[in-house]
Design a protein around this motif. Structure first.
Motif, PDB file in Angstrom:
ATOM      1  N   TYR A  50       0.922  -1.157   0.000  1.00 19.45           N
ATOM      2  CA  TYR A  50       0.000   0.000   0.000  1.00 19.45           C
ATOM      3  C   TYR A  50       0.950   1.192   0.000  1.00 19.45           C
ATOM      4  CZ  TYR A  50      -3.738   3.071   1.856  1.00 19.45           C
ATOM      5  OH  TYR A  50      -4.662   4.066   2.054  1.00 19.45           O
ATOM      6  N   PRO A  52       1.587   4.536  -0.797  1.00 15.87           N
ATOM      7  CA  PRO A  52       1.709   5.843  -0.112  1.00 15.87           C
ATOM      8  C   PRO A  52       1.851   5.705   1.399  1.00 15.87           C
ATOM      9  CG  PRO A  52      -0.475   5.609  -1.156  1.00 15.87           C
ATOM     10  CD  PRO A  52       0.347   4.418  -1.575  1.00 15.87           C
ATOM     11  N   MET A  53       1.096   4.756   1.982  1.00 17.09           N
ATOM     12  CA  MET A  53       1.193   4.573   3.435  1.00 17.09           C
ATOM     13  C   MET A  53       2.507   3.891   3.800  1.00 17.09           C
ATOM     14  SD  MET A  53      -1.473   2.836   6.090  1.00 17.09           S
ATOM     15  CE  MET A  53      -0.972   2.538   7.799  1.00 17.09           C
ATOM     16  N   LYS A  56       5.225   6.421   3.816  1.00 18.23           N
ATOM     17  CA  LYS A  56       5.061   7.291   4.989  1.00 18.23           C
ATOM     18  C   LYS A  56       5.555   6.596   6.263  1.00 18.23           C
ATOM     19  CE  LYS A  56       1.626  10.187   7.258  1.00 18.23           C
ATOM     20  NZ  LYS A  56       0.252  10.688   7.235  1.00 18.23           N
ATOM     21  N   MET A  57       5.192   5.318   6.430  1.00 14.29           N
ATOM     22  CA  MET A  57       5.615   4.568   7.619  1.00 14.29           C
ATOM     23  C   MET A  57       7.131   4.338   7.606  1.00 14.29           C
ATOM     24  SD  MET A  57       3.092   3.979   9.649  1.00 14.29           S
ATOM     25  CE  MET A  57       1.738   5.082   9.301  1.00 14.29           C
ATOM     26  N   ARG A  60       8.679   7.340   8.841  1.00 15.21           N
ATOM     27  CA  ARG A  60       8.459   7.484  10.282  1.00 15.21           C
ATOM     28  C   ARG A  60       9.437   6.625  11.069  1.00 15.21           C
ATOM     29  NH1 ARG A  60       2.690   7.443  12.031  1.00 15.21           N
ATOM     30  NH2 ARG A  60       2.971   9.409  10.953  1.00 15.21           N
ATOM     31  N   VAL A 117       4.796  -1.587   8.520  1.00 15.26           N
ATOM     32  CA  VAL A 117       4.756  -1.103   7.129  1.00 15.26           C
ATOM     33  C   VAL A 117       3.809  -1.991   6.313  1.00 15.26           C
ATOM     34  CG1 VAL A 117       6.112  -0.662   5.052  1.00 15.26           C
ATOM     35  CG2 VAL A 117       7.071  -0.126   7.303  1.00 15.26           C
ATOM     36  N   PRO A 118       2.784  -1.371   5.687  1.00 10.65           N
ATOM     37  CA  PRO A 118       1.777  -2.179   4.986  1.00 10.65           C
ATOM     38  C   PRO A 118       2.276  -2.752   3.655  1.00 10.65           C
ATOM     39  CG  PRO A 118       1.211   0.142   4.824  1.00 10.65           C
ATOM     40  CD  PRO A 118       2.443   0.057   5.687  1.00 10.65           C
TER      41      PRO A 118
ATOM     42  N   PHE B   9      -6.563  -5.061   0.810  1.00 12.51           N
ATOM     43  CA  PHE B   9      -5.262  -5.622   0.473  1.00 12.51           C
ATOM     44  C   PHE B   9      -5.177  -7.101   0.833  1.00 12.51           C
ATOM     45  CE2 PHE B   9      -4.838  -1.144   1.283  1.00 12.51           C
ATOM     46  CZ  PHE B   9      -4.188  -0.718   0.140  1.00 12.51           C
ATOM     47  N   VAL B  79       0.608  -7.562   8.408  1.00 13.57           N
ATOM     48  CA  VAL B  79       1.560  -7.271   7.324  1.00 13.57           C
ATOM     49  C   VAL B  79       2.657  -8.337   7.298  1.00 13.57           C
ATOM     50  CG1 VAL B  79       1.043  -4.823   7.407  1.00 13.57           C
ATOM     51  CG2 VAL B  79       2.965  -5.706   8.750  1.00 13.57           C
TER      52      VAL B  79
END
Lengths: 145, 82
Positions: A50, A52-53, A56-57, A60, A117-118, B9, B79
């Motif tokens: 995923y 964009p996320m 971002k993660m 972070r 992190v996805p 997902f 995940v």
């Protein structure tokens, strides 16, 4: 360097990106794709992000790492798409003045990436395919069959 | 009413059969209301929803998080990157 890439990760390039004249060492973690899962032969894998996320993660956790350890530079590169067995799926490089910080920071980065992190991987076998999720979930899926 | 985009997902996407859905929800709806809606539509969600996390606009949120119009809601199964 914080990236999710479709092509094979250039490990040397990732390591070079953290070069720093004030560093006394570089710690590198390379995650690679394994040829077996629960005793079954894995033919190849697919990673799906995923994006964009995930990016971002990744930023972070790099910032969190910087706030905890005195490191010089950090690189965090994850692969997506189809991977053959033995290819790098993730490469993390950390430069620091002293090795203790580099080791600890690198360890924190991979452990935290795997939790937040996805990104998901799917293993492809001779007779099917499965999304790898928590072991608990996997067991529930098995019970359903 | 508010409209949100819900993204799926991994195994959740396989269950739903789509990358995303647009949902209309009442004002004040929370993130967990999206899971309730999905559980109503897909019985498999009943067993699995305790393993799912919810992200809104690329941040993990608690189930009580109140949604706003045009939010991007993602259902995040455990995940497995790295």
């Amino acid at each position: 360097m914080i990236q999710i890439v479709k092509d094979k990760i250039n490990v040397e390039q990732v390591i070079e990106s953290v070069a720093d004249p004030a560093a006394g060492g570089v710690d590198v973690f390379i995650g690679t794709t394994r040829n077996s899962s629960n005793g079954k032969q894995v033919r190849f894998l697919e990673y799906h992000a995923y994006k964009p996320m995930a990016i971002k993660m990744m930023h972070r956790i790099v910032n969190e790492t910087r706030s905890q350890w005195d490191v010089k530079k950090i690189a965090l590169v994850h692969r997506e798409g189809r991977l053959e067995i033995g290819e790098p799926s993730v490469v993390i490089a950390v430069s620091a003045a002293h090795r203790d910080e580099a080791f600890k920071a690198c360890r924190y980065l991979i452990d935290t990436l795997k939790k937040v992190v996805p990104i998901w991987k799917k293993e492809f076998f001779e007779d099917g395919e499965v999304w790898v999720e928590s072991e608990e979930r996997m067991a529930r899926v098995e019970n359903r069959k | 009413m508010i409209e949100v985009t819900v993204k799926f997902f991994a195994s959740v996407r396989d269950i739903v059969g789509k990358d995303e859905y647009k949902y209309s929800l009442p004002e004040g709806a929370s993130a967990s209301d999206v899971l309730v809606r999905l559980s109503d539509e897909y019985s498999l969600f009943q067993d699995w929803k305790n393993h799912l996390r919810i992200a809104v606009n690329y941040e993990y949120v608690p189930p009580t998080h109140v949604l706003k119009n045009n939010d991007e809601v993602a259902i995040i199964p455990p995940v497995s990157g790295g």
